[in-house]
Design an enzyme around this catalytic site. Sequence first.
Site, PDB file in Angstrom:
ATOM      1  N   TYR A 127       0.804  -1.218   0.000  1.00 41.46           N
ATOM      2  CA  TYR A 127       0.000   0.000   0.000  1.00 41.46           C
ATOM      3  C   TYR A 127       0.845   1.280   0.000  1.00 41.46           C
ATOM      4  O   TYR A 127       0.326   2.362   0.257  1.00 41.46           O
ATOM      5  CB  TYR A 127      -0.978  -0.002   1.188  1.00 41.46           C
ATOM      6  CG  TYR A 127      -2.097  -1.015   1.029  1.00 41.46           C
ATOM      7  CD1 TYR A 127      -2.126  -1.910  -0.033  1.00 41.46           C
ATOM      8  CD2 TYR A 127      -3.142  -1.071   1.938  1.00 41.46           C
ATOM      9  CE1 TYR A 127      -3.140  -2.838  -0.178  1.00 41.46           C
ATOM     10  CE2 TYR A 127      -4.167  -1.999   1.810  1.00 41.46           C
ATOM     11  CZ  TYR A 127      -4.161  -2.886   0.751  1.00 41.46           C
ATOM     12  OH  TYR A 127      -5.177  -3.798   0.628  1.00 41.46           O
ATOM     13  N   LYS A 172       3.836 -14.544   4.693  1.00 44.45           N
ATOM     14  CA  LYS A 172       3.938 -15.364   3.484  1.00 44.45           C
ATOM     15  C   LYS A 172       5.421 -15.472   3.122  1.00 44.45           C
ATOM     16  O   LYS A 172       5.811 -15.331   1.957  1.00 44.45           O
ATOM     17  CB  LYS A 172       3.120 -14.715   2.354  1.00 44.45           C
ATOM     18  CG  LYS A 172       2.895 -15.595   1.142  1.00 44.45           C
ATOM     19  CD  LYS A 172       1.881 -16.701   1.377  1.00 44.45           C
ATOM     20  CE  LYS A 172       1.848 -17.661   0.205  1.00 44.45           C
ATOM     21  NZ  LYS A 172       0.847 -18.737   0.347  1.00 44.45           N
ATOM     22  N   ASP A 205      -2.501 -17.773   4.102  1.00 41.53           N
ATOM     23  CA  ASP A 205      -3.657 -18.481   3.522  1.00 41.53           C
ATOM     24  C   ASP A 205      -4.246 -19.462   4.538  1.00 41.53           C
ATOM     25  O   ASP A 205      -5.461 -19.582   4.679  1.00 41.53           O
ATOM     26  CB  ASP A 205      -3.331 -19.164   2.181  1.00 41.53           C
ATOM     27  CG  ASP A 205      -1.890 -19.582   2.023  1.00 41.53           C
ATOM     28  OD1 ASP A 205      -1.100 -19.381   2.966  1.00 41.53           O
ATOM     29  OD2 ASP A 205      -1.542 -20.132   0.969  1.00 41.53           O
ATOM     30  N   ASP A 229      -5.643  -5.798   5.930  1.00 41.14           N
ATOM     31  CA  ASP A 229      -6.827  -5.219   5.304  1.00 41.14           C
ATOM     32  C   ASP A 229      -7.823  -6.336   5.002  1.00 41.14           C
ATOM     33  O   ASP A 229      -9.007  -6.268   5.361  1.00 41.14           O
ATOM     34  CB  ASP A 229      -6.394  -4.497   4.015  1.00 41.14           C
ATOM     35  CG  ASP A 229      -7.521  -3.721   3.369  1.00 41.14           C
ATOM     36  OD1 ASP A 229      -8.603  -3.613   3.975  1.00 41.14           O
ATOM     37  OD2 ASP A 229      -7.317  -3.222   2.246  1.00 41.14           O
ATOM     38  N   ASP A 233     -11.467  -7.702   7.356  1.00 38.12           N
ATOM     39  CA  ASP A 233     -12.836  -7.787   6.830  1.00 38.12           C
ATOM     40  C   ASP A 233     -13.378  -9.202   7.030  1.00 38.12           C
ATOM     41  O   ASP A 233     -14.537  -9.397   7.392  1.00 38.12           O
ATOM     42  CB  ASP A 233     -12.879  -7.432   5.329  1.00 38.12           C
ATOM     43  CG  ASP A 233     -13.123  -5.947   5.068  1.00 38.12           C
ATOM     44  OD1 ASP A 233     -12.518  -5.115   5.788  1.00 38.12           O
ATOM     45  OD2 ASP A 233     -13.890  -5.615   4.151  1.00 38.12           O
TER      46      ASP A 233
HETATM   47 MG    MG Z   1     -10.354  -2.422   4.088  1.00 35.32          MG
END
Ligand code: MG
Length: 332
Positions: A127, A172, A205, A229, A233
């Site tokens: 990001y 990862k 994962d 992020d 969620d």
């Molecule tokens: Mg978000």
Amino acid sequence: MAKYRICSIEGDGIGHEVIPATRRLLDAAGFSAEYVDAEAGYEYYLDHGTSVPQATYDAVENTDATLFGAATSPTGEKPPGFSGAIRHLRQKYGLYANVRPTKTRPVPGAYENVDLVIVRENTQGLYVEQERRYGDVAIADTVITGEASLRIGKYAAELAMKRGKRLTVVHKANVLPVTQGLFLNTILDHTRSVEGLNTSTMIVDNAAMQLVRNPRQFDVMVMTNMFGDILSDLAAGLVGGLGIAASGNVGDKFGIFESVHGSAPDIAGQGVSNPTATMLAAVLMLDELGDHETARRIDNAVNKVLTEGPRTRDLGGTAGTKEFTDAVIAAL
Ligand code: MG
Ligand code: NAI
């Protein structure tokens, strides 16, 4: 005179609904604050050519904390001069920890007894928004530094020590040993020195699957920006969805408190959005400011209405933003 000065940013879409609802609740709860209203986001950009004006920087810098609604980032090629308002503020103010508690609330379909916190590194990773394209090839940089990894690792370890003393470092590094490996190993080097902390590692994962299968195994989870992020969620989905998921962006000097959800253009302007996520973000803010008493009163009132109704549509009810907010205020 009010005890605190709070910067209040509605932003875009349902930010115009959930922030006023939360402000009304804070006032009713007797939170002693003077508000500085500030603007940021895509709507502001369309009118003024920038997504965060100087006045907003001033407001963030000259208040005790910021309450943020939501900001739109249009999908597709970025318009000139546009930057995602909340990502920009996180980076500008070094709000390196995005703290996202996931706790079972009394709503239909929620997993029982979930109580975990995702600590998302908030300033780096993919990001950093450094993308470019050469014909058919598109490249995005991911930036990880040892310094930022240590900072977030320390924050997460400290938080875990205040809770269940369990930390899971999600990564990862099996596929990306240089970037993810630096993140993972920096944190593990630190946690080895934290006495009493039980640290484990998990590949991202698998972490997604484990969260769905058995979220109760987790206490504090720390991870890089994009993983945090996505998994936050997912975690929100376990306990009632985005309508109730709150987060704090914290750094050494400033804190910006917001919902996990975005501007929800599909329901914006209809008065049906669930303000709970922003109300619970305000609870995080109050705890950070030290007003624990008002924080608990609001938290309890929200839980009472989530239990007894009326509930908003995202939780299977029919209440609009106003009706729900009135009920929470009545439950104070
Ligand atoms: Mg978000
Ligand atoms: P979103 O989180 O805005 O909405 C996802 C779904 O959840 C939608 O169906 C929406 O109606 C529902 N929803 C979200 N919050 C709700 C609430 N309080 N009450 C009831 N239902 C709610 O994510 P989406 O649609 O992917 O993104 C919309 C815009 O928001 C995009 O421009 C995105 O960039 C931005 N965004 C901003 C964030 C922020 O400001 N921190 C975070 C996530 C997305």
